[in-house]
Design a protein around this motif. Structure first.
Motif, mmCIF file in Angstrom:
data_model
loop_
_atom_site.group_PDB
_atom_site.id
_atom_site.type_symbol
_atom_site.label_atom_id
_atom_site.label_comp_id
_atom_site.label_asym_id
_atom_site.label_seq_id
_atom_site.Cartn_x
_atom_site.Cartn_y
_atom_site.Cartn_z
ATOM 1 N N ASN A 246 67.864 44.461 41.899
ATOM 2 C CA ASN A 246 66.416 44.295 41.976
ATOM 3 C C ASN A 246 65.836 44.062 40.576
ATOM 4 O O ASN A 246 66.442 44.447 39.576
ATOM 5 C CB ASN A 246 65.769 45.544 42.568
ATOM 6 N N GLY A 247 64.668 43.450 40.537
ATOM 7 C CA GLY A 247 63.980 43.260 39.255
ATOM 8 C C GLY A 247 63.548 44.606 38.673
ATOM 9 O O GLY A 247 63.491 45.609 39.387
ATOM 10 N N SER A 248 63.238 44.593 37.386
ATOM 11 C CA SER A 248 62.950 45.868 36.722
ATOM 12 C C SER A 248 61.459 46.194 36.738
ATOM 13 O O SER A 248 60.598 45.326 36.534
ATOM 14 C CB SER A 248 63.516 45.825 35.294
ATOM 15 N N LEU A 249 61.195 47.462 37.000
ATOM 16 C CA LEU A 249 59.823 47.960 36.995
ATOM 17 C C LEU A 249 59.203 47.765 35.619
ATOM 18 O O LEU A 249 58.098 47.235 35.483
ATOM 19 C CB LEU A 249 59.836 49.460 37.367
ATOM 20 N N SER A 250 59.949 48.172 34.578
ATOM 21 C CA SER A 250 59.315 48.166 33.261
ATOM 22 C C SER A 250 59.050 46.740 32.772
ATOM 23 O O SER A 250 58.014 46.467 32.175
ATOM 24 C CB SER A 250 60.133 48.968 32.252
ATOM 25 N N LEU A 251 59.963 45.807 33.078
ATOM 26 C CA LEU A 251 59.701 44.423 32.652
ATOM 27 C C LEU A 251 58.504 43.847 33.416
ATOM 28 O O LEU A 251 57.678 43.119 32.847
ATOM 29 C CB LEU A 251 60.955 43.551 32.860
ATOM 30 N N THR A 252 58.382 44.200 34.694
ATOM 31 C CA THR A 252 57.244 43.684 35.470
ATOM 32 C C THR A 252 55.927 44.199 34.890
ATOM 33 O O THR A 252 54.969 43.439 34.703
ATOM 34 C CB THR A 252 57.362 44.114 36.955
ATOM 35 N N VAL A 253 55.893 45.482 34.577
ATOM 36 C CA VAL A 253 54.645 46.065 34.069
ATOM 37 C C VAL A 253 54.326 45.488 32.673
ATOM 38 O O VAL A 253 53.183 45.165 32.361
ATOM 39 C CB VAL A 253 54.748 47.608 34.063
ATOM 40 N N ARG A 254 55.365 45.316 31.860
ATOM 41 C CA ARG A 254 55.157 44.705 30.533
ATOM 42 C C ARG A 254 54.584 43.297 30.687
ATOM 43 O O ARG A 254 53.668 42.894 29.961
ATOM 44 C CB ARG A 254 56.503 44.664 29.794
ATOM 45 N N LEU A 255 55.110 42.562 31.650
ATOM 46 C CA LEU A 255 54.610 41.201 31.870
ATOM 47 C C LEU A 255 53.168 41.193 32.363
ATOM 48 O O LEU A 255 52.388 40.309 32.003
ATOM 49 C CB LEU A 255 55.506 40.480 32.880
ATOM 50 N N LEU A 256 52.808 42.175 33.186
ATOM 51 C CA LEU A 256 51.405 42.241 33.622
ATOM 52 C C LEU A 256 50.501 42.370 32.402
ATOM 53 O O LEU A 256 49.481 41.689 32.289
ATOM 54 C CB LEU A 256 51.195 43.427 34.575
ATOM 55 N N ALA A 257 50.896 43.232 31.466
ATOM 56 C CA ALA A 257 50.077 43.422 30.258
ATOM 57 C C ALA A 257 50.036 42.143 29.419
ATOM 58 O O ALA A 257 48.977 41.745 28.917
ATOM 59 C CB ALA A 257 50.618 44.593 29.446
ATOM 60 N N ILE A 258 51.175 41.485 29.293
ATOM 61 C CA ILE A 258 51.214 40.234 28.525
ATOM 62 C C ILE A 258 50.302 39.186 29.184
ATOM 63 O O ILE A 258 49.526 38.494 28.520
ATOM 64 C CB ILE A 258 52.677 39.723 28.397
ATOM 65 N N LEU A 259 50.364 39.113 30.510
ATOM 66 C CA LEU A 259 49.522 38.138 31.229
ATOM 67 C C LEU A 259 48.046 38.457 31.063
ATOM 68 O O LEU A 259 47.214 37.569 30.894
ATOM 69 C CB LEU A 259 49.909 38.100 32.715
ATOM 70 N N ARG A 260 47.697 39.742 31.107
ATOM 71 C CA ARG A 260 46.284 40.114 30.899
ATOM 72 C C ARG A 260 45.808 39.660 29.526
ATOM 73 O O ARG A 260 44.693 39.163 29.373
ATOM 74 C CB ARG A 260 46.114 41.629 31.076
#
Ligand code: SAH
Length: 347
Positions: A246-260
Motif C-alpha cells: 500500500n502507499g505510505s501515509l506519511s508520503l501522502t500527508v507530506r504531499l498534501l502539504a506540498i500541494l497546499r
C-alpha cells in the motif's frame, strides 16, 4: 541535494521548487512539521478554518475499463455490480440536503448504461430540485460534446484524476487501450468548457518513483486545477496488484502539504483512502492543508460494493448518516465543518 528550512520557506513564498528540491523534500520526513505549519497557515489565510463537506454518491460500479489497480475493473468477475436508478440518486440528494449538504458528487465506473441523455436528465433534475447546490461529476473519460452536454444540464465541477503524468508509469497502471494523452486532453477540454476541474493521482502506486511524483506536480502546474484529489494506493485482491505494498501515509500527508503550498487556493480533500490506511489519516490530512471531506451518501446497501480497494472505509465518520460524528471529528482536529456550496477561491 542538501535541504534546509530555507527550501520549505521558498516553497511557501514562490509556490515552486526545482526538480531536485522536490525530490529531496519528498524523500525526507525531516521538514514535515515545518511543512505542515506553513500549509496550515496558507489554508487559513485563504479558507480560514472551514472544511467543506461534499456528499459522495457512487451511483454505478459497472466499468468498461480494466485499470490494473482498481477493484471494480471490468475483468473482476467476482465484483457484484449495481447501478442506482434516478429515483435512488435523487433520494440520496434529498437525504444529503436535509443534513445541509450543498454539493453532490456523482461518481461511477465508466458505465455505458448511463448515456448522455440519461445522465443529463439526472443532472438537470438535481439542478432543478436543488438550485442552491453544486453538482460535481466523476464519471471518467468522455467526448468534449458529452462534457458540454453535462455542463449545460447543470454540472459545474468535474473530478478526473490524471492518475500518472509520466507516460511510462501510466502504461504500467493501465491496459493499452487507455492513453495518458486522452486523459490529459479530457482535463483540458473540461477546463475549457468552464468546469471547476479536479485532477490527481495515487501515492505509492505500484512502480511509482519519486521522479514520477515530480512529473505529477509539474503536470498539475500546467493544468492549474481547482481541486486535487490524492490518496494512497491500496491493494485489492482481485487485481494484478493484489500483492503490492500500500502507499505510505506519511508520503501522502507530506504531499498534501506540498500541494497546499504550490496551489494555495486549491480544494484539497482528505480522501477516504487516507482514512482507510490509518484511523487518524483524515485528521493528519486536514492538519497538513486539506480542506474538503466527502462522506458517503450512497445507499448503505450498495456502499460495500463500490469496492475500489480493500477495506474501504464507509461507515462512522465516512458516512453521511453519521454527520454529527464527522462534524465532531473535524472540530476536534481544530477546524469548522461547513456545508455551503464551497466554490474555489481564486485571488
Ligand atoms: N471512473 C471514474 C472514477 C474512478 S474511481 C474515473 O475514471 O475518474 C476514483 C479514483 O479512485 C480513481 O481515479 C483512482 O485514482 C482511485 N482508485 C482506484 N483504485 C484505487 C486503489 N486500489 N487504491 C487507491 N485508490 C484507487
Amino acid at each position: 541535494m542538501k535541504l534546509s528550512e530555507h527550501t520549505v520557506k521558498k516553497l511557501y513564498e514562490t509556490h515552486t521548487l526545482s526538480d531536485e528540491e522536490f525530490l529531496a523534500l519528498l524523500a525526507t520526513d525531516a521538514f514535515d512539521s515545518l511543512l505542515f505549519s506553513y500549509a496550515d497557515r496558507v489554508r487559513r489565510q485563504i479558507y480560514g478554518d472551514r472544511v467543506f463537506i461534499r456528499g459522495l454518491i457512487e451511483f454505478s460500479n459497472y466499468c468498461k475499463n480494466n485499470c490494473y489497480y482498481c477493484g471494480i475493473r471490468s475483468c473482476n468477475r467476482s465484483a457484484v455490480r449495481y447501478r442506482l436508478s434516478k429515483e435512488e440518486i435523487l433520494s440520496c440528494c434529498a437525504e444529503g440536503y436535509a443534513i445541509g449538504m450543498r454539493t453532490f458528487v456523482l461518481q461511477s465506473g465508466e458505465d455505458a448504461y448511463f448515456t448522455d441523455e440519461i445522465l443529463c436528465d439526472i443532472i438537470s433534475s438535481i439542478h432543478t430540485l436543488y438550485p442552491d447546490c453544486a453538482v460535481t461529476l466523476s464519471v471518467g473519460e468522455k467526448s468534449k460534446e458529452s462534457y458540454l452536454a453535462y455542463y449545460n444540464a447543470g454540472a459545474t465541477r468535474y473530478l478526473l484524476r490524471h492518475e500518472a503524468a509520466s507516460d511510462t508509469l501510466y502504461r504500467k497502471l493501465h491496459p493499452d487501450n487507455l492513453s495518458l494523452h486522452t486523459r490529459k486532453q479530457c482535463l483540458f477540454d473540461l477546463k475549457q468548457i468552464g468546469y471547476q476541474v479536479g485532477a490527481g493521482f495515487m501515492v505509492g502506486a505500484p512502480n511509482q518513483t519519486l521522479e514520477d511524483i515530480v512529473a505529477d506536480l509539474r503536470f498539475l502546474q500546467k493544468l492549474d486545477p481547482d481541486m486535487i484529489g490524492i490518496g494512497p494506493f491500496i491493494r485489492h485482491a482481485q487485481t494484478p496488484f493484489a500483492d503490492r505494498e500500500n502507499g505510505s501515509l506519511s508520503l501522502t500527508v507530506r504531499l498534501l502539504a506540498i500541494l497546499r503550498l504550490m496551489f494555495p487556493h486549491v480544494l484539497l480533500p482528505a480522501t477516504t483512502a487516507l482514512s482507510t490506511i490509518a484511523p487518524n489519516g483524515r485528521e493528519l490530512g486536514l492538519k497538513a492543508g486539506a480542506n474538503v471531506v466527502m462522506p458517503n451518501l450512497s445507499p448503505v446497501s450498495v456502499r460495500k460494493l463500490y469496492d475500489l480497494y480493500e477495506n474501504k472505509n464507509c461507515t462512522g465518520e465516512e458516512s453521511a448518516q453519521c454527520s454529527s460524528d464527522l462534524n465532531q471529528y473535524i472540530r476536534s482536529a481544530g477546524y469548522r465543518p461547513v456545508t455551503d456550496i464551497g466554490n474555489v477561491i481564486r485571488s
